[in-house]
Write a protein that holds these residues in place. Structure first.
Motif, short mmCIF file in Angstrom:
data_model
loop_
_atom_site.label_atom_id
_atom_site.label_comp_id
_atom_site.label_asym_id
_atom_site.label_seq_id
_atom_site.Cartn_x
_atom_site.Cartn_y
_atom_site.Cartn_z
N ARG A 103 0.82 -1.23 0.00
CA ARG A 103 0.00 0.00 0.00
C ARG A 103 0.85 1.28 0.00
N PRO A 104 1.80 1.42 0.94
CA PRO A 104 2.53 2.70 0.94
C PRO A 104 3.44 2.88 -0.27
N PHE A 133 1.29 15.67 3.37
CA PHE A 133 0.89 14.31 2.99
C PHE A 133 0.31 13.60 4.22
N VAL A 190 -0.14 9.56 15.84
CA VAL A 190 -0.90 9.54 17.09
C VAL A 190 -0.38 8.49 18.07
C1 MYR Z 1 0.76 4.69 3.90
O1 MYR Z 1 0.03 4.11 3.08
O2 MYR Z 1 1.00 4.22 5.03
C2 MYR Z 1 1.44 5.94 3.47
C3 MYR Z 1 0.76 7.20 3.42
C4 MYR Z 1 -0.72 7.29 3.56
C5 MYR Z 1 -1.19 8.67 3.95
C6 MYR Z 1 -2.64 8.74 4.17
C7 MYR Z 1 -3.08 9.97 4.88
C8 MYR Z 1 -4.23 9.75 5.81
C9 MYR Z 1 -3.86 9.74 7.25
C10 MYR Z 1 -5.01 9.78 8.18
C11 MYR Z 1 -4.67 10.17 9.60
C12 MYR Z 1 -3.76 9.27 10.33
C13 MYR Z 1 -3.76 9.47 11.79
C14 MYR Z 1 -3.02 8.36 12.46
#
Ligand code: MYR
Ligand code: HEM
Length: 416
Positions: free
Chosen positions: A242-243, A289, A294
């Motif tokens: 995913r990332p 991004f 948390v």
């Molecule tokens: C990944 O897929 O892990 C990489 C980046 C994803 C970013 C998505 C942004 C949304 C984050 C929501 C809030 C998170 C609070 C813990």
């Protein structure tokens, strides 16, 4: 003890978070002249932190823990349940080593080669009358990189559908309504897909390359010497696939940076590898991004007169820390050259989290991200000629993750 932590007055601020997005913490820090304040989010008292000094506090494992910290909606879409993000102590160390053992120089060279190869292939196969949305193209290209690298085979005809299903996982955690529910559905569909492979490796029905993450994760032993539950191994393999796909968001931001900062972009034409890297570092610093990390207060403690009560939800502003005036000169200017001779600490530049990779929650894929962004920038600058049609390059600060409205359209003319 007299806790004089600044307070964000009024009722629960969940709606304000949705409205202000990436700027929620920064707006209050500026108004209250503080790096720390208390508010209420999702019905809970929440402490918000920003800047490198408070990032260092946040990444102190003796003071903060991750179990039960991420909101349920984030676990049901982005992270999955039971993965490394929510672990603490020795269990976290064991699980994180499973990721970090993959991140060596050989892997980075391979990731670079795959990224180059699949960008070339993508543009060799397009219809030259087409306009390409760079964001959508990157999703497809990067899913191929991810699948090859982790050892998952992917049929060409499935590539686009899987790329969009995986994208739902990171496009939905902060959204409402249909988009959010689509994310939950895509999580169960992608988990079904990967779980079948993990179980196939275990029962011998699928022959897996022993050097690849699919095999490593399927065979990884936990602290008790037991295989991971196949559901958990699935969540973790998706924590690689995913990332890698999500780096497409930053590809869109590279496109935006080239458009918004023509002077910096002009210099890229004669740039060496180091200068290309400064540019992508500045993209990671300047554009939003991942909004915040948390955690929860592990045990009651006091810091500089502020009281932290066990269990309190605590949020570290990643975007704001990267633009904090205590840590950066002219933080609101886009200046790739700032990275020349720059003094890095584990806490002053944290687009992918801070602290330690092995013993803390800093992003396991930060090196992969840098390699893939640098290789993509090199491809765009040195191997592809394209025109940029009239379009809407704007993005919303409350759209998480933020992507330019028209997804960065380009009209390719030649591949070199
Ligand atoms: C990944 O897929 O892990 C990489 C980046 C994803 C970013 C998505 C942004 C949304 C984050 C929501 C809030 C998170 C609070 C813990
Ligand atoms: C953790 C951001 C790419 C794997 C994180 C964290 C952030 C982050 C903010 C959490 C830090 C914290 O909780 O303190 C990003 C962004 C990326 C990216 C913006 C760009 C697309 C990647 C890649 C991989 C990856 C390419 C793997 C190939 C992970 C894993 C964790 C993580 C496994 C959990 C680490 C832990 O909890 O110990 N990432 N990441 N990320 N990231 Fe990334």
């Amino acid at each position: 003890m007299n806790s004089n932590m600044p307070k964000d007055s009024g009722f629960d601020k969940t709606l304000r978070v949705l409205k202000e997005g990436y700027e929620f913490v920064m707006n209050r820090d500026k108004e209250m002249h503080t790096n720390i304040f208390e508010t209420r989010i999702l019905g809970e008292k929440t402490i918000c932190l920003t800047g490198s000094e408070l990032a260092e506090l946040f990444y102190d494992n003796t003071r903060f823990s991750r179990s039960d910290a991420a909101p349920v909606r984030v676990q049901k879409t982005l992270f999955g349940e039971g993965g490394v993000q929510g672990l603490d102590g020795d269990e976290h160390k064991n699980r994180k080593s499973m990721f970090m053992s993959l991140m060596d120089n050989k892997a980075m060279d391979e990731i670079e080669d795959l990224t180059q190869k699949y960008w070339h292939e993508y543009f060799e196969e397009i219809d030259w009358n087409d306009t390409v949305e760079l964001y959508e193209a990157a999703k497809v290209v990067f899913l191929k990189v991810a699948c090859d690298w982790v050892g998952v085979s992917l049929q060409d005809e499935d590539n686009e559908a899987r790329a969009s299903q995986i994208a739902d996982l990171y496009e939905s955690p902060a959204s409402l309504g249909i988009q959010h529910w689509k994310g939950r559905k895509s999580r169960s569909e992608t988990e079904d897909w990967i779980k079948g492979l993990i179980e196939g490796v275990r029962n011998g029905e699928l022959e897996a390359d022993k050097d690849r993450a699919l095999y490593h994760f399927a065979m990884h032993k936990d602290l008790n010497g037991e295989l991971l539950d196949s559901q958990i191994a699935t969540v973790e393999l998706l924590n690689l696939i995913r990332p890698i796909n999500a780096i497409s968001v930053w590809v869109a931001m590279i496109g935006l940076a080239i458009h918004e900062h023509p002077n910096s972009a002009e210099k890229l034409k004669s740039a060496n590898g180091q200068q290309l890297e400064w540019f992508i570092q500045e993209v990671r610093r300047y554009y939003p991004f991942f909004p915040f990390a948390v955690a929860r207060v592990k045990l009651d403690f006091e810091w500089q007169g502020y009281e932290f009560k066990e269990g309190t939800l605590t949020l570290l502003d990643l975007y704001g820390t990267n633009r904090h005036p205590d840590d950066w000169v002219d933080p609101d200017e886009f200046k790739p050259e700032r990275f020349e001779g720059w003094q890095e600490t584990p806490f002053n530049f944290i687009p992918q989290g801070g602290g330690s990779y092995d013993f803390g929650h800093r992003c396991a894929g930060e090196f992969i991200t840098i390699v893939m962004m640098r290789t993509t920038l090199d491809f765009l600058v040195n191997h592809l000629e394209f025109e940029v049609p009239e379009q809407n390059f704007g993005f919303e600060f409350n759209d998480i993750p933020a992507v330019p409205n028209d997804k960065v359209k380009i009209k390719p003319t030649r591949i070199k």
